[in-house]
Scaffold this active site. Structure first.
Site, PDB file in Angstrom:
ATOM      1  N   HIS A 132       0.824  -1.212   0.000  1.00 39.38           N
ATOM      2  CA  HIS A 132       0.000   0.000   0.000  1.00 39.38           C
ATOM      3  C   HIS A 132       0.856   1.259   0.000  1.00 39.38           C
ATOM      4  CE1 HIS A 132      -3.199  -2.796   1.148  1.00 39.38           C
ATOM      5  NE2 HIS A 132      -4.053  -1.860   0.763  1.00 39.38           N
ATOM      6  N   LYS A 136      -0.914   5.013   4.656  1.00 37.15           N
ATOM      7  CA  LYS A 136      -1.857   4.090   5.325  1.00 37.15           C
ATOM      8  C   LYS A 136      -1.437   3.908   6.782  1.00 37.15           C
ATOM      9  CE  LYS A 136      -3.969  -0.489   4.860  1.00 37.15           C
ATOM     10  NZ  LYS A 136      -5.293   0.035   5.226  1.00 37.15           N
TER      11      LYS A 136
HETATM   12  P1  NAD Z   1      -7.799   9.104   4.859  1.00 41.23           P
HETATM   13  O1  NAD Z   1      -6.883   9.282   6.032  1.00 41.23           O
HETATM   14  O2  NAD Z   1      -7.491   9.802   3.578  1.00 41.23           O
HETATM   15  O3  NAD Z   1      -9.289   9.526   5.264  1.00 41.23           O
HETATM   16  C1  NAD Z   1      -9.860   9.307   6.541  1.00 41.23           C
HETATM   17  C2  NAD Z   1     -10.780  10.495   6.806  1.00 41.23           C
HETATM   18  O4  NAD Z   1     -11.506  10.224   8.008  1.00 41.23           O
HETATM   19  C3  NAD Z   1     -10.001  11.808   7.036  1.00 41.23           C
HETATM   20  O5  NAD Z   1     -10.542  12.832   6.232  1.00 41.23           O
HETATM   21  C4  NAD Z   1     -10.210  12.076   8.509  1.00 41.23           C
HETATM   22  O6  NAD Z   1     -10.212  13.478   8.827  1.00 41.23           O
HETATM   23  C5  NAD Z   1     -11.595  11.452   8.706  1.00 41.23           C
HETATM   24  N1  NAD Z   1     -11.936  11.234  10.120  1.00 41.23           N
HETATM   25  C6  NAD Z   1     -11.128  10.920  11.144  1.00 41.23           C
HETATM   26  N2  NAD Z   1     -11.826  10.849  12.280  1.00 41.23           N
HETATM   27  C7  NAD Z   1     -13.118  11.122  11.965  1.00 41.23           C
HETATM   28  C8  NAD Z   1     -14.311  11.200  12.714  1.00 41.23           C
HETATM   29  N3  NAD Z   1     -14.329  11.017  14.042  1.00 41.23           N
HETATM   30  N4  NAD Z   1     -15.468  11.490  12.065  1.00 41.23           N
HETATM   31  C9  NAD Z   1     -15.477  11.712  10.733  1.00 41.23           C
HETATM   32  N5  NAD Z   1     -14.364  11.659   9.976  1.00 41.23           N
HETATM   33  C10 NAD Z   1     -13.192  11.361  10.588  1.00 41.23           C
HETATM   34  O7  NAD Z   1      -7.893   7.529   4.638  1.00 41.23           O
HETATM   35  P2  NAD Z   1      -8.406   6.752   3.333  1.00 41.23           P
HETATM   36  O8  NAD Z   1      -7.232   6.371   2.478  1.00 41.23           O
HETATM   37  O9  NAD Z   1      -9.542   7.474   2.727  1.00 41.23           O
HETATM   38  O10 NAD Z   1      -8.923   5.388   3.987  1.00 41.23           O
HETATM   39  C11 NAD Z   1      -9.985   5.387   4.939  1.00 41.23           C
HETATM   40  C12 NAD Z   1     -10.216   3.964   5.440  1.00 41.23           C
HETATM   41  O11 NAD Z   1     -10.716   3.158   4.355  1.00 41.23           O
HETATM   42  C13 NAD Z   1      -8.984   3.240   5.952  1.00 41.23           C
HETATM   43  O12 NAD Z   1      -9.312   2.430   7.054  1.00 41.23           O
HETATM   44  C14 NAD Z   1      -8.566   2.395   4.767  1.00 41.23           C
HETATM   45  O13 NAD Z   1      -7.846   1.246   5.171  1.00 41.23           O
HETATM   46  C15 NAD Z   1      -9.907   2.001   4.222  1.00 41.23           C
HETATM   47  N6  NAD Z   1      -9.946   1.610   2.797  1.00 41.23           N
HETATM   48  C16 NAD Z   1     -10.849   0.648   2.473  1.00 41.23           C
HETATM   49  C17 NAD Z   1     -11.022   0.293   1.157  1.00 41.23           C
HETATM   50  C18 NAD Z   1     -12.060  -0.743   0.821  1.00 41.23           C
HETATM   51  O14 NAD Z   1     -12.243  -1.083  -0.370  1.00 41.23           O
HETATM   52  N7  NAD Z   1     -12.800  -1.258   1.808  1.00 41.23           N
HETATM   53  C19 NAD Z   1     -10.260   0.888   0.151  1.00 41.23           C
HETATM   54  C20 NAD Z   1      -9.350   1.881   0.506  1.00 41.23           C
HETATM   55  C21 NAD Z   1      -9.207   2.237   1.840  1.00 41.23           C
END
Ligand code: NAD
Length: 246
Positions: A132, A136
């Site tokens: 990744h 992450k």
């Molecule tokens: P990122 O860090 O870019 O985004 C996370 C967002 O959540 C940020 O904007 C942050 O400010 C916000 N956040 C934090 N605390 C919060 C709260 N209490 N309330 C509301 N928002 C809050 O991360 P990302 O790359 O977008 O990934 C997010 C998650 O999704 C991770 O856990 C990642 O592993 C997962 N992911 C899953 C898939 C899938 O297909 N299931 C794909 C990619 C990423």
């Protein structure tokens, strides 16, 4: 009928891409965006909320949605058995609500996990390598943890024992994490998005199953399927495969 959607974590990499996809797709309307520090209130009157936040806060967000009778599509990683059983208890109070928790929304990744599970019983050795981007925050990825769990179950059903490994000296953890008996290795590399290899080894042969997400748009058809279907699947569903007839 248009499905009204709220996105939690809307300022993040995945959340922002989901907002664009919901706005562009037919039959869905983006009614609210939430990020850290925002009060979820009544979820903007949404029927479905999408959560892409961080593992520590996702269960609280989902509980809030369930209490409000809002269906939830969850992409955030870190949903282990303890968090799932707490969620099942919350859903007992609101049996009409559906929650989809999908470790990976990319169709190819869903297939990779299925193929790995299918192949597992034929191979003595197996290792998972997930790769990744370096921003992450958690390791191993939710996809790798779920893949290891599926492989571990298939191995147990087939009566396979531990993977062969003579290592007795590994002070720095070079053999990776052991997840459901499967060694899992996490690579963090600038330029990558989300990638995974499952290596299966037998006498004189190897099968490699690899999936690459080059762009976050790869997750959007799966997220939109989740948004459209979650209302018809009350209770907790883990894995998009259950909505795809796989
Ligand atoms: P990122 O860090 O870019 O985004 C996370 C967002 O959540 C940020 O904007 C942050 O400010 C916000 N956040 C934090 N605390 C919060 C709260 N209490 N309330 C509301 N928002 C809050 O991360 P990302 O790359 O977008 O990934 C997010 C998650 O999704 C991770 O856990 C990642 O592993 C997962 N992911 C899953 C898939 C899938 O297909 N299931 C794909 C990619 C990423």
């Amino acid at each position: 009928m248009t499905i009204q959607v709220a996105v939690i974590g809307a300022g993040g990499r995945m959340g922002a891409t989901v907002c664009e996809a919901v706005e562009a797709a037919p039959g869905t309307e983006l009614v609210a965006r939430f990020d850290e520090g925002d009060d979820l209130g009544d979820l903007g009157g949404a029927q479905v909320a999408v959560d892409f936040t961080v593992p520590d806060v996702s269960p609280g967000n989902v509980a809030r949605c369930v209490r409000q009778g809002v269906h939830v599509v969850v992409g955030t990683s870190g949903w282990g058995e303890e968090k799932l059983s707490a969620l099942r208890e919350q859903l007992a109070e609101r049996p009409e609500v559906g929650v989809l928790i999908a470790p990976n929304f990319a169709i190819g990744a869903v297939l990779m996990m299925q193929f790995a599970q299918q192949a597992a019983r034929f191979y003595e050795s197996v290792e998972v390598v997930e790769l990744h981007h370096p921003r992450k925050v958690d390791a191993p990825s939710g996809t790798a943890a779920r893949t290891a769990e599926m492989i571990g179950q298939a191995r147990a059903e087939a009566g396979l024992g531990e993977v062969p490994d003579a290592t007795t000296d590994d002070p720095d953890g070079a053999r990776g994490a052991l997840v459901h008996g499967v060694p899992v290795h996490a690579v963090r590399l600038r330029g990558l998005v989300a990638h995974q290899e499952v290596l299966l080894g037998g006498e004189g042969e190897q099968l490699t199953i690899r999936h690459d997400s080059f762009d976050r748009v790869s997750f959007m058809p799966g997220v939109l399927t989740g948004i459209r279907e979650v209302g018809a699947h009350p209770g907790v569903t883990v894995g998009l495969e259950h909505y795809l007839g796989i």
